[in-house]
Write an enzyme that holds these catalytic residues in place. Structure first.
Site, PDB file in Angstrom:
ATOM      1  N   THR A 188       0.729  -1.221  -0.019  1.00 27.86           N
ATOM      2  CA  THR A 188      -0.213   0.095   0.375  1.00 27.86           C
ATOM      3  C   THR A 188       0.993   1.312  -0.072  1.00 27.86           C
ATOM      4  O   THR A 188       1.800   1.337   0.601  1.00 27.86           O
ATOM      5  CB  THR A 188      -0.950  -0.094   1.367  1.00 27.86           C
ATOM      6  OG1 THR A 188      -2.247  -1.201   1.191  1.00 27.86           O
ATOM      7  CG2 THR A 188      -1.556   1.284   2.038  1.00 27.86           C
ATOM      8  N   ARG A 216     -13.581  -7.095  -2.555  1.00 27.97           N
ATOM      9  CA  ARG A 216     -13.153  -7.513  -1.652  1.00 27.97           C
ATOM     10  C   ARG A 216     -12.953  -5.739  -1.373  1.00 27.97           C
ATOM     11  O   ARG A 216     -11.897  -5.136  -1.843  1.00 27.97           O
ATOM     12  CB  ARG A 216     -12.277  -8.778  -1.113  1.00 27.97           C
ATOM     13  CG  ARG A 216     -11.077  -8.018  -0.287  1.00 27.97           C
ATOM     14  CD  ARG A 216     -10.014  -7.659   0.066  1.00 27.97           C
ATOM     15  NE  ARG A 216      -9.089  -7.015   1.076  1.00 27.97           N
ATOM     16  CZ  ARG A 216      -7.825  -6.523   1.826  1.00 27.97           C
ATOM     17  NH1 ARG A 216      -7.674  -5.521   0.833  1.00 27.97           N
ATOM     18  NH2 ARG A 216      -7.459  -7.378   2.927  1.00 27.97           N
ATOM     19  N   GLY A 218     -10.149  -2.929   1.778  1.00 29.27           N
ATOM     20  CA  GLY A 218      -9.296  -3.334   2.391  1.00 29.27           C
ATOM     21  C   GLY A 218      -9.558  -2.608   3.843  1.00 29.27           C
ATOM     22  O   GLY A 218     -10.493  -2.138   3.343  1.00 29.27           O
ATOM     23  N   GLY A 239      -0.916  -3.698   5.717  1.00 32.25           N
ATOM     24  CA  GLY A 239      -0.582  -3.967   6.638  1.00 32.25           C
ATOM     25  C   GLY A 239      -1.881  -5.392   5.858  1.00 32.25           C
ATOM     26  O   GLY A 239      -2.301  -4.807   5.162  1.00 32.25           O
TER      27      GLY A 239
END
Ligand code: ASP
Length: 320
Positions: A188, A216, A218, A239
């Protein structure tokens, strides 16, 4: 006192895993993004403009999992998430699952400034970017050989799991979809800044996790989980997103500072090492407080990171 910190993702970045040439490329890209943001702050730009510009620079670099270098989903697409937040107003904007906009962080800022909403997702978010003239790109722009190989590798492993589950399950049981390995092929980018006027801001952008399931989302575009800014601190996380969402990680730093009077450094340590770490939430975060103090905290083997405070030299680091 103005200051800026950036990250390019945390994970299993061991010294042995990067060639010296690769390491130099990562360092150069971090330095370039840091310089872009620092120069803006020095010239009087707002923290918000600074974090957007720094993240754009990282999104344009194919080395990082955001924008151009975004990872592939299970189906072989790119679905990118981004968020931006201004500390002084606590206004925020985010996009999730965008496939076309060249710089998702710019689309996130549009959501913040041109709509009454906080989070737009999927084609509607790309559509907002198009309406406002942001550059859109075809899938080929986001194709990088390295990411493609990573997907193939993940699919090979995943297919084995899929075959296994089908062979052993009753007909009624849904086939188990491969999941992204938490320690593998994520990343990221993010930035936090304090400008000359005392404003804080945070921005985060990601392609998510390799082989992630369609749709999905995050932690990155979830305000309070992967991105947060208020008058006390600005935080950008990286993470395994599911853990950061459940921990409300970025906002937890702000809460620890507000309710427990912890310093930024202490609050980041508690969230990253005492809360996320023991739970299995591998990753890290960068934070800045109202005085311009910076924290770069991670519980993984490494985190691509860099920072610079007014008048001091730039610091760039990768490993522990
Ligand atoms: N937090 C991102 C996500 O889960 C990935 C990362 O930062 O490595 O989408």
């Amino acid at each position: 006192m103005f200051a800026l910190a950036i990250h390019g993702g945390a994970g299993t970045i061991a010294r042995a895993s990067l060639t010296p040439a690769d390491e130099m490329r990562y360092r150069a890209a971090l330095e370039a993004a840091l310089a872009t943001g620092y120069d803006l702050l020095r010239d009087g730009a707002t923290a918000l403009d600074c974090v957007e510009a720094a993240v754009r620079s990282l999104e344009d670099c194919p080395l990082f999992n955001a924008g151009r270098g975004a990872v592939f989903t299970h189906e072989g697409h790119h679905e990118m998430d981004a968020a931006i937040m201004a500390g002084h107003t606590r206004l925020a904007g985010a996009v999730a699952g965008v496939r076309q906009v060249q710089n998702p962080i710019r689309a996130a800022r549009l959501v913040m400034e041109k709509t009454e909403h906080v989070l737009l997702a999927y084609p509607g978010a790309d559509e907002l970017a198009r309406e406002h003239g942001l550059p859109l790109q075809p899938p080929a722009y986001f194709f990088t050989e390295q990411r493609h190989q990573q997907l193939q590798e993940a699919l090979r492993e995943g297919r084995m799991r899929l075959d296994h589950s089908q062979a052993n399950s009753a007909e009624t049981a849904p086939p188990e979809l491969p999941v992204a390995d938490p320690n593998w092929k994520k990343g990221t980018v993010g930035a936090v800044a304090r400008d000359q006027f005392g404003n804080l801001a945070a921005a985060t952008s990601t392609g998510g996790m390799t082989n992630k399931r369609y749709a999905r989302i995050g932690d990155t575009p979830i305000i309070g989980a992967g991105t947060w800014a208020d008058a006390r601190c600005a935080i950008s996380c990286t993470g395994h997103g599911e853990y950061f969402i459940r921990a409300v990680a970025a906002y937890d730093v702000a809460c620890l500072m507000e309710y427990k009077n912890l310093s930024l450094e202490e609050a980041c340590r508690v969230v990253v090492h005492d809360k996320l770490g023991p739970d299995g939430g591998e990753g890290g975060l960068i934070g800045i407080d109202a005085a311009g103090n910076i924290s770069l905290s991670f519980n993984s083997e490494g985190m691509y990171r860099a920072c610079r405070t007014e008048g001091s030299a730039a610091v760039v680091a990768i490993y522990k």
